[in-house]
Design an enzyme around this catalytic site. Structure first.
Site, PDB file in Angstrom:
ATOM      1  N   SER A   2     -26.918  28.516   9.763  1.00  0.00           N
ATOM      2  CA  SER A   2     -28.241  29.621  10.324  1.00  0.00           C
ATOM      3  C   SER A   2     -28.606  29.122  11.388  1.00  0.00           C
ATOM      4  O   SER A   2     -29.534  29.909  12.308  1.00  0.00           O
ATOM      5  CB  SER A   2     -29.937  28.913   9.160  1.00  0.00           C
ATOM      6  N   SER A   5     -25.259  24.725   7.870  1.00  0.00           N
ATOM      7  CA  SER A   5     -26.540  25.376   9.103  1.00  0.00           C
ATOM      8  C   SER A   5     -25.809  25.330  10.480  1.00  0.00           C
ATOM      9  O   SER A   5     -26.218  25.605  11.680  1.00  0.00           O
ATOM     10  CB  SER A   5     -27.659  25.653   8.938  1.00  0.00           C
ATOM     11  N   LYS A  49     -33.399  24.950  18.378  1.00  0.00           N
ATOM     12  CA  LYS A  49     -33.720  26.167  17.127  1.00  0.00           C
ATOM     13  C   LYS A  49     -35.019  26.705  16.947  1.00  0.00           C
ATOM     14  O   LYS A  49     -35.830  24.746  16.928  1.00  0.00           O
ATOM     15  CB  LYS A  49     -32.670  25.322  15.589  1.00  0.00           C
TER      16      LYS A  49
HETATM   17  N1  LIG Z   1     -28.920  25.729   6.348  1.00  0.00           N
HETATM   18  C1  LIG Z   1     -28.105  25.825   5.462  1.00  0.00           C
HETATM   19  O1  LIG Z   1     -27.501  24.992   5.810  1.00  0.00           O
HETATM   20  C2  LIG Z   1     -27.688  27.023   5.405  1.00  0.00           C
HETATM   21  C3  LIG Z   1     -26.864  27.116   4.415  1.00  0.00           C
HETATM   22  N2  LIG Z   1     -25.936  28.847   4.287  1.00  0.00           N
HETATM   23  C4  LIG Z   1     -27.684  27.467   3.074  1.00  0.00           C
HETATM   24  O2  LIG Z   1     -28.210  29.383   3.306  1.00  0.00           O
HETATM   25  O3  LIG Z   1     -29.098  27.253   2.993  1.00  0.00           O
END
Ligand SMILES: NC(=O)C[C@H](N)C(=O)O
Length: 490
Positions: free
Chosen positions: A153, A177, A77
């Site tokens: 993400s 994410s 990532k």
């Molecule tokens: N970063 C994550 O784990 C995803 C979460 N959807 C966020 O936007 O904070």
């Protein structure tokens, strides 16, 4: 059949028996990327030349190939820092961060294990998002149907594995994410216990929640990869000095007597019928294997989303203060004063979602509001953590869906932050409690999109999570299905 339909262990055997070379594997990866990446946009940056050179070197030294991930191509990532390889965190702010000076601890571990880094994977900007549409580069697409989002993400990390571009990848999970994109793309993704894997070299979003974890096609590979990247690191003061078990040894296939808790809040309103049915069918499968389950309550779940957005945004507002146009990334041109340069660099550098979170976080931390928002959220976080601890007094694992619905269409939620945030309603409590959680494939929707089953464990008990996940995988065929992307595979 692709080489990447073999497990990591099988690939290693083939390497060992000289049926294939490391160069074959690396070439297979880039060939597949060439075939499908234009459609799915999993990669931001490729590491082609260096990867091919490393493959050639590894092929030379094959005689003593006992390193753990010897010759196995991986995608990383793009918020995990890689020495000399561009690291953007999905932000155009860092589009010129071409030559980071060091490797993240997990990357050091991958290098020690002699894997080959194929490239850096697409993601929502600074890991803020649930669809990959917040990437400053391209929105990655779901390999099962490219009209749909892959989740976020770590969208690129899930897509690259699901699309057969790499056999395994690393993602990061702050509020879902890893697990949410794994669920949407029909692959296996684990968020380890907070502190299990070093965060050194992970571009910080919310430091008290962020964890790096593995995304793979099956549970055994996942356990194998976690064994390699986990462990205490003196460079990360929040990494735990707890022994790392051999997770692959916990894959006994036996769940007789396993006590499963099913939170009623996780099958409530908002969870689609298809998802509920898939989870109920999974529970029946567990019963058949000799496990038992009971309904329980995690009563503070309803506060998890607001708690998460206050805490994660507050931490983000502090963490992202370092991007000021001076030390990293792009600098605004034509600024007249230093302050003007800071302001303009940030105004031009960050996308809308990142700005929204920085503003929310700055507000929650500001004097006069701190007690009402930040401090309150910290207190509620403790209540959420206690809910989990209470359930784990009587049960071995908690099982429910990973997401309320399967993947949604590109463009459907991008203008509505609140419905976008609601995607993570079932994954966020796990980060707030700091416990481990995995998503594994457990079915398909009527539209042919994957559905994910979430298995949550006690602190540092990834072994039981893997054992439960593996037993289900052995009893079902969902993980063997492949998207028909690019026409070339079956
Ligand atoms: N970063 C994550 O784990 C995803 C979460 N959807 C966020 O936007 O904070």
């Amino acid at each position: 059949m692709s080489l990447f339909d073999y497990t990591l262990r099988e690939l290693q055997e083939k390497l060992h028996n000289k049926e294939i070379s490391v160069t074959d594997l690396v070439e297979e990866s880039y060939k597949r990327i060439e075939e499908v990446d234009e459609e799915v946009q999993a990669f931001i940056t490729l590491n082609k030349e260096a990867a091919k050179q490393k493959a050639a070197e590894l092929d030379q030294e094959r005689g003593n190939a006992d390193a753990k991930l010897f010759g196995l191509p991986i995608g990383v990532k793009d918020n995990i820092v890689t020495k000399g390889l561009r690291t953007t965190a999905g932000s155009q702010f860092l589009s010129n961060f071409e030559e980071p000076l060091y490797d993240a601890t997990v990357v050091n571990k991958l290098n020690d294990a002699k894997s080959v880094t194929i490239g850096k994977l697409n993601m929502d900007e600074f890991a803020m998002g649930s669809s990959n549409e917040n990437s400053s580069y391209a929105a990655a697409r779901n390999p099962w149907n490219t009209d749909y989002v892959p989740g976020g993400s770590s969208g690129g990390s899930a897509v690259a594995v699901a699309a057969g571009e790499v056999p395994y990848s690393l993602g990061s999970d702050t509020g879902g994410s890893i697990r949410q994109p794994a669920a949407y793309c029909g692959v296996v993704g684990l968020k380890p216990t907070y502190g299990r894997v070093s965060r050194f070299g992970l571009i910080a979003f919310a430091s008290s929640l962020d964890q790096i974890g593995p995304i793979t096609r099956n549970v055994e590979d996942n356990a194998f990869l976690l064994e390699t990247i986990a462990g205490h690191d003196k460079m990360d003061s929040t990494s735990a000095n707890v022994e790392v078990p051999k997770y692959t040894e916990s894959l006994t296939g036996d769940v007789k007597g396993l006590k499963i808790a099913v939170p009623k809040e996780y099958l409530a309103e908002g969870v689609s019928t298809e998802v509920k049915e898939a989870v109920q069918a999974a529970l029946k499968e567990y019963e058949k294997m000799g496990a038992t389950w009971e309904e329980v309550s995690l009563p503070h779940s309803k506060y998890a989303l607001s708690t998460y957005y206050l805490l994660s945004s507050s931490e983000a507002s502090a963490n992202l203060a370092r991007f000021d146009g001076v030390r990293y990334g792009k600098r605004a041109e034509d600024a007249e004063t230093m302050l003007d340069m800071f302001k303009r660099s940030r105004a031009e550098g960050f996308g809308d979602e990142v700005k929204r979170r920085i503003m929310l976080g700055t507000f929650a931390l500001s004097s006069g509001y701190y007690d009402a928002y930040y401090k309150k959220a910290q207190q509620v976080r403790t209540l959420i953590k206690n809910d989990f601890e209470k359930v784990f007094e009587d049960y071995d694992v908690i099982i429910g869906p990973t997401t309320p619905t399967p993947a949604f269409k590109v463009g459907d939620k991008v203008d509505d932050p609140m419905t976008m945030y609601a995607n993570d309603i079932l994954t966020i409590p796990v980060n707030l409690a700091g416990v481990p959680g995995i998503s594994i494939p457990c079915g398909f929707s009527g539209d042919g999109l994957p559905i994910g089953l979430q298995i949550i464990g006690k602190h540092f008990d990834e072994g039981t999570v893997y054992r439960a996940a593996h037993a289900f995988e052995q009893a079902t065929e969902y993980h063997k299905q492949r998207p028909s992307l690019g026409g070339a595979r079956s």
